[in-house]
Write a protein that holds these residues in place. Structure first.
Motif, PDB file in Angstrom:
ATOM      1  N   MET A 289     -11.302 -26.379   9.390  1.00  0.00           N
ATOM      2  CA  MET A 289     -10.814 -25.238  10.168  1.00  0.00           C
ATOM      3  C   MET A 289      -9.392 -25.493  10.665  1.00  0.00           C
ATOM      4  O   MET A 289      -8.564 -24.579  10.699  1.00  0.00           O
ATOM      5  CB  MET A 289     -11.753 -24.966  11.342  1.00  0.00           C
ATOM      6  N   THR A 290      -9.101 -26.737  11.030  1.00  0.00           N
ATOM      7  CA  THR A 290      -7.737 -27.087  11.434  1.00  0.00           C
ATOM      8  C   THR A 290      -6.786 -26.928  10.261  1.00  0.00           C
ATOM      9  O   THR A 290      -5.687 -26.385  10.409  1.00  0.00           O
ATOM     10  CB  THR A 290      -7.694 -28.532  11.958  1.00  0.00           C
ATOM     11  N   GLY A 291      -7.215 -27.404   9.091  1.00  0.00           N
ATOM     12  CA  GLY A 291      -6.382 -27.265   7.904  1.00  0.00           C
ATOM     13  C   GLY A 291      -6.116 -25.819   7.538  1.00  0.00           C
ATOM     14  O   GLY A 291      -5.045 -25.484   7.020  1.00  0.00           O
ATOM     15  N   ALA A 292      -7.088 -24.949   7.839  1.00  0.00           N
ATOM     16  CA  ALA A 292      -6.931 -23.530   7.540  1.00  0.00           C
ATOM     17  C   ALA A 292      -6.173 -22.775   8.633  1.00  0.00           C
ATOM     18  O   ALA A 292      -5.893 -21.589   8.484  1.00  0.00           O
ATOM     19  CB  ALA A 292      -8.299 -22.888   7.336  1.00  0.00           C
TER      20      ALA A 292
ATOM     21  N   GLU B 298       5.457 -33.148   3.035  1.00  0.00           N
ATOM     22  CA  GLU B 298       4.186 -33.550   2.439  1.00  0.00           C
ATOM     23  C   GLU B 298       3.047 -33.116   3.352  1.00  0.00           C
ATOM     24  O   GLU B 298       3.095 -33.293   4.566  1.00  0.00           O
ATOM     25  CB  GLU B 298       4.105 -35.064   2.233  1.00  0.00           C
ATOM     26  N   THR B 299       2.011 -32.540   2.749  1.00  0.00           N
ATOM     27  CA  THR B 299       0.809 -32.158   3.477  1.00  0.00           C
ATOM     28  C   THR B 299      -0.242 -33.233   3.256  1.00  0.00           C
ATOM     29  O   THR B 299      -0.554 -33.572   2.113  1.00  0.00           O
ATOM     30  CB  THR B 299       0.282 -30.802   2.993  1.00  0.00           C
TER      31      THR B 299
ATOM     32  N   PHE C  27      -2.127 -31.913   7.856  1.00  0.00           N
ATOM     33  CA  PHE C  27      -0.972 -32.201   8.684  1.00  0.00           C
ATOM     34  C   PHE C  27       0.272 -32.210   7.802  1.00  0.00           C
ATOM     35  O   PHE C  27       0.233 -32.655   6.650  1.00  0.00           O
ATOM     36  CB  PHE C  27      -1.119 -33.560   9.363  1.00  0.00           C
ATOM     37  N   LYS C  28       1.390 -31.767   8.354  1.00  0.00           N
ATOM     38  CA  LYS C  28       2.638 -31.729   7.598  1.00  0.00           C
ATOM     39  C   LYS C  28       3.623 -32.746   8.162  1.00  0.00           C
ATOM     40  O   LYS C  28       3.873 -32.779   9.375  1.00  0.00           O
ATOM     41  CB  LYS C  28       3.238 -30.321   7.636  1.00  0.00           C
TER      42      LYS C  28
ATOM     43  N   VAL D 103       9.001 -37.844   9.410  1.00  0.00           N
ATOM     44  CA  VAL D 103       8.582 -37.462  10.762  1.00  0.00           C
ATOM     45  C   VAL D 103       7.333 -36.585  10.695  1.00  0.00           C
ATOM     46  O   VAL D 103       7.285 -35.619   9.925  1.00  0.00           O
ATOM     47  CB  VAL D 103       9.699 -36.688  11.498  1.00  0.00           C
ATOM     48  N   SER D 104       6.348 -36.908  11.508  1.00  0.00           N
ATOM     49  CA  SER D 104       5.156 -36.069  11.614  1.00  0.00           C
ATOM     50  C   SER D 104       5.442 -34.887  12.531  1.00  0.00           C
ATOM     51  O   SER D 104       6.051 -35.054  13.581  1.00  0.00           O
ATOM     52  CB  SER D 104       3.980 -36.877  12.174  1.00  0.00           C
ATOM     53  N   ARG D 105       4.959 -33.717  12.156  1.00  0.00           N
ATOM     54  CA  ARG D 105       5.220 -32.525  12.965  1.00  0.00           C
ATOM     55  C   ARG D 105       4.393 -32.481  14.238  1.00  0.00           C
ATOM     56  O   ARG D 105       4.788 -31.850  15.221  1.00  0.00           O
ATOM     57  CB  ARG D 105       4.961 -31.255  12.147  1.00  0.00           C
TER      58      ARG D 105
END
Length: 271
Positions: free
Chosen positions: A48-51, A212-213, A219-220, A243-245
């Protein structure tokens, strides 16, 4: 009288099908529900987080509690399994065994992840140039990049630098034996091979940006390369930043990405 004793011990008359005591059956059911349900709940929240339907904070926070639910389920499954073995109810032992295995696997994975987090610094911005990190021009650097860290005394930027230097002294610029445009072209090919989303590639200025995902949470992480002519000889100097978003600690993912990408870029431009 003998028949009544048999019913009390097995849950069914001797002449009928042997069934476990109702209490054992309920313990097994609840154990399986918790032992398998907790990992499934974590998986559902991750998807659900990924969506984009659930905030990442809720999903990750659940990982502090769901393993305890899974362990409770595994314990109940173990208790039920013991009674089932004593009563020789072999066929009814399958689901408690599955519950134990799934719960143990889930707890193990989460424990490994948290253990790994304890071995890396609580940062999410990794670069080969600490004094002048490559800047994003097309992509946007997160607004809380220096404040999304554990509270520190003094300047957060200095704390970030000290953590970075201590944990990742090997993250350094590389020199490749080709021109700036050729280096950007090689980097662009590597981005495509990795399935990253290319945001910008400018051979003239020596800049490349991509995203990159990662993981089922989707996460991007954003990447920027800065390629400049080598001031001390032929070839080009490559600096990289990843860098992580979202989040505080990246579990070492950005450092691994920088190492792997620069190693592949060095190999791709070597001959």
């Amino acid at each position: 009288m003998a028949e009544n004793e048999s019913i009390a011990a097995t849950g069914a008359p001797e002449s009928g099908v042997r069934t476990p005591h109702p209490a054992v059956r309920w313990i097994a059911r609840i154990g399986v529900l918790l032992g398998i349900g907790a990992p499934l709940a974590a998986l559902a929240m991750a998807l659900m987080t990924g969506a984009g339907w659930l905030g990442w904070q809720i999903s990750l926070m659940s990982l502090f509690y769901l393993p305890w639910v899974a362990m409770a389920g595994g314990l109940l499954c173990t208790i039920a399994l013991i009674f089932l073995m004593i009563g020789k109810h072999w066929r009814r032992a399958l689901w408690p065994v599955v519950g134990i295995v799934v719960a143990a696997a889930f707890v193990g994975i989460v424990s490994y992840t948290f253990g790994k987090a304890a071995t890396v610094p609580p940062i999410h911005d990794i670069t080969t140039d600490l004094s002048n990190p490559p800047a994003f021009e097309t992509l946007t650097l997160r607004a809380d990049n220096r404040t999304a860290m554990p509270p520190v005394e003094g300047d957060p930027a200095m704390a970030w630098r000290e953590w970075h230097e201590t944990a990742y002294p090997d993250i350094q610029p590389i020199i490749v034996p080709v021109s700036v445009p050729e280096t950007i072209a090689a980097a662009e090919r590597l981005v495509e091979e990795r399935g990253w989303e290319l945001a910008a590639a400018d051979p003239a200025t020596g800049r490349l940006e991509a995203t990159e995902t990662v993981s089922i949470y989707r996460f991007k992480d954003d990447v920027v390369l800065r390629v400049t002519p080598n001031p001390n000889g032929p070839g080009s100097v490559v600096n990289m930043r990843s860098v992580s978003r979202v989040g505080i600690s990246d579990l070492g993912v950005n450092a691994e990405r920088v190492r792997a990408f620069l190693a592949d870029l060095s190999a791709a431009t070597a001959g």
